[in-house]
Motif scaffolding. Structure first.
Motif: not given
Length: 115
Positions: A12-13, A113-115
């Motif tokens: 995750q971010s 990398v996910s928001t």
């Protein structure tokens, strides 16, 4: 000569990851080591480097203060510690070894990398 990256994945971010690259078939301590990254459709981008002698490090402006490159010559390994990750850090990350005109690449490891 073989360079094998590992440690990529989905995060995750704001999270962290640590990439490793194990080298074989070369005198690791003689080589400057680099990390690059590439997004599909774009050119490969230099991220960070660590010199063979003295361990001087340099970073792209986009990662300075967030990423740390290090090496363990006894283990023939270079690391990239990535902190405060952002979606724009999403890419395939490649390890690179360079000594004079000799240059070798690993196969890459995906970092998402996910928001």
């Amino acid at each position: 000569v073989q360079l094998v990256e590992s440690g990529g994945g989905l995060v995750q971010s704001g999270g962290s990851l640590r990439l490793s690259c194990v080298a074989s078939g070369l005198t690791f301590s003689n080589y400057d080591m680099n990390w690059y990254r590439q997004i599909p459709g774009k050119e490969r981008e230099w991220v960070a480097s660590i010199r063979s002698a003295g361990g001087t490090t340099n970073y792209a402006d986009s990662v300075k203060g967030r990423f740390i490159i290090s090496r363990d010559n006894a283990k023939n390994t270079v690391y990239l510690e990535m902190n405060s990750l952002k979606p724009e850090d999403t890419a395939v990350y490649y390890c690179n070894a360079q000594f004079s005109w000799l240059k070798y690449w690993g196969q890459g490891t995906q970092v998402t990398v996910s928001t």
